[in-house]
Design an enzyme around this catalytic site. Sequence first.
Site, PDB file in Angstrom:
ATOM      1  N   GLU A   1      50.573  48.429 206.527  1.00 41.34           N
ATOM      2  CA  GLU A   1      50.711  47.567 205.346  1.00 41.34           C
ATOM      3  C   GLU A   1      51.934  46.654 205.503  1.00 41.34           C
ATOM      4  O   GLU A   1      51.888  45.477 205.190  1.00 41.34           O
ATOM      5  CB  GLU A   1      50.860  48.482 204.122  1.00 41.34           C
ATOM      6  CG  GLU A   1      50.827  47.793 202.790  1.00 41.34           C
ATOM      7  CD  GLU A   1      50.936  48.802 201.630  1.00 41.34           C
ATOM      8  OE1 GLU A   1      50.928  50.025 201.886  1.00 41.34           O
ATOM      9  OE2 GLU A   1      51.034  48.357 200.479  1.00 41.34           O
TER      10      GLU A   1
ATOM     11  N   ASP B   1      55.920  43.292 194.367  1.00 42.47           N
ATOM     12  CA  ASP B   1      56.266  44.187 193.255  1.00 42.47           C
ATOM     13  C   ASP B   1      57.750  44.528 193.050  1.00 42.47           C
ATOM     14  O   ASP B   1      58.298  44.325 191.992  1.00 42.47           O
ATOM     15  CB  ASP B   1      55.534  45.527 193.419  1.00 42.47           C
ATOM     16  CG  ASP B   1      54.037  45.363 193.614  1.00 42.47           C
ATOM     17  OD1 ASP B   1      53.560  44.221 193.713  1.00 42.47           O
ATOM     18  OD2 ASP B   1      53.341  46.389 193.660  1.00 42.47           O
TER      19      ASP B   1
HETATM   20  C1  DGY Z   1      50.656  49.340 193.688  1.00 45.47           C
HETATM   21  O1  DGY Z   1      49.982  50.227 193.129  1.00 45.47           O
HETATM   22  O2  DGY Z   1      51.711  49.569 194.293  1.00 45.47           O
HETATM   23  C2  DGY Z   1      50.171  47.963 193.664  1.00 45.47           C
HETATM   24  O3  DGY Z   1      50.941  47.149 194.468  1.00 45.47           O
HETATM   25  C3  DGY Z   1      50.125  47.385 192.288  1.00 45.47           C
HETATM   26  O4  DGY Z   1      49.370  46.191 192.374  1.00 45.47           O
END
Ligand code: DGY
Length: 451
Positions: free
Chosen positions: A413, A177
């Site tokens: 994560e 992201d």
């Molecule tokens: C988030 O909500 O951060 C997710 O990575 C979007 O897919």
Amino acid sequence: MHTAELIDFKALVAEAKDILAGNWTGKFTKPAPNLYPHQWNWDAGFIAIGYSHYYMDRAESELRSLFSGQWDNGMVPQIIFNPEFDYNYFPSSDFWETWRSFSAPENKKTSGITMPPVHGFVLQHIYDNAKDKMRALNFVKEMFPKILKMHHYFYNHRDPFNEGLVYIRHPWESGTDNSPTWDAPMERITFDKIKIPPYKRKDLDNGHAEHRPTDYDYNRYIHLIDIYRKCDYNEEAILERCPFVIQDPLFNCILVKSNQALIELATLIDEDVEQLTKWNELSIKSMNEKLWNPKTGIYDAYDLHNDERIEMQASSGLIPVYAHIPNAEQAQQIVDRLLSKSFSGSADQNTYLCPSYNPTSPKFNPKKYWRGPVWINMNWMLHHGLKHYGFTDLAEQLKQESLELINHYGFYEYFDPIKDVVGKEKQGYGSHRFSWSAALCIDFLQDEEDD
Ligand code: DGY
């Protein structure tokens, strides 16, 4: 740091299974207990690989549930919403206004973007790991046409120049992201702040602001969603208006890997492979002609909106080894790059493999999501790719360091890649009890038994 020999593999697998059981909702597994309460596209795939070693029902359920939200045009959404928790996450289902699209399903709430298409190779793992091959074959028959339909969507709607390179139209589609790779295209996105639809972030209720994307990023994420809504999710209209249209090597590598898996699975069920083979050959050719950077030993991204190359400093550009896209010479260059300061760090900034972004870059941030931390899925793909080219020790190092990080800090994560920082209390960030860290740990350790 504990050495690999001290890891209690049995205990680690037991904890991993416990995490998946805890995140199970009855139909699918949440990526994490609170931060991500719905079903996510590529998470579901990695999670299914873990389950395929010990709980086939659930491995199958992951894909079934995900594809129950497939759009008529073939797109498989990034999120299938869990109605029970809709308002614990932003953007919630109604924010996407997917009812504007002719393709979105009526009986499922989904987002309006997609994610890296891991499902072809996931299906192959499910088949390969199945003890009951008849049942697995039936599952292949069930899923193959759905996954193929998704590949049709990519090549028909996301490859405007018929290059075999599909584009992403939102940073969330990349899976990485807030990678600095997207900084330049994101900076170019200009919009009137007053006109962004009002919204309130929910991720910061369950995640630390220091480790998550910024409000600056979110304003742009939301602006892009607003464009899709205004285009009624018509892909041609979006392509014309969307300022973020990028060919990403990670996304395309994953598509190639899944093409290859589908080609192999097709022989089991007598499916025609001509189209898949054509797509696949073209994708590999274009990855090597357009995205490969022989000067830097990595695959770059390409910004279609601005018609320019984005020089890659993220681990995404190394991943094409996973789909065997580079030749032996290119693979050696990728390894040299991985072992250079730009991923392995320097003497005073020694890193765990593999940082998601170049640790010598001023944009590197060891704690912030995709701007530096180690991610287990990336290590898993690199491990398998390097093993294929015969870089056995390096492949093994990626696996061991992943297991060490999990063992020492927990099933986070993502992890801080900088080793030996005095006074550092924490090395794991984002959500704890993260499902794909658990699932891929199970797969890594299975591999251990098989080796
Ligand atoms: C988030 O909500 O951060 C997710 O990575 C979007 O897919």
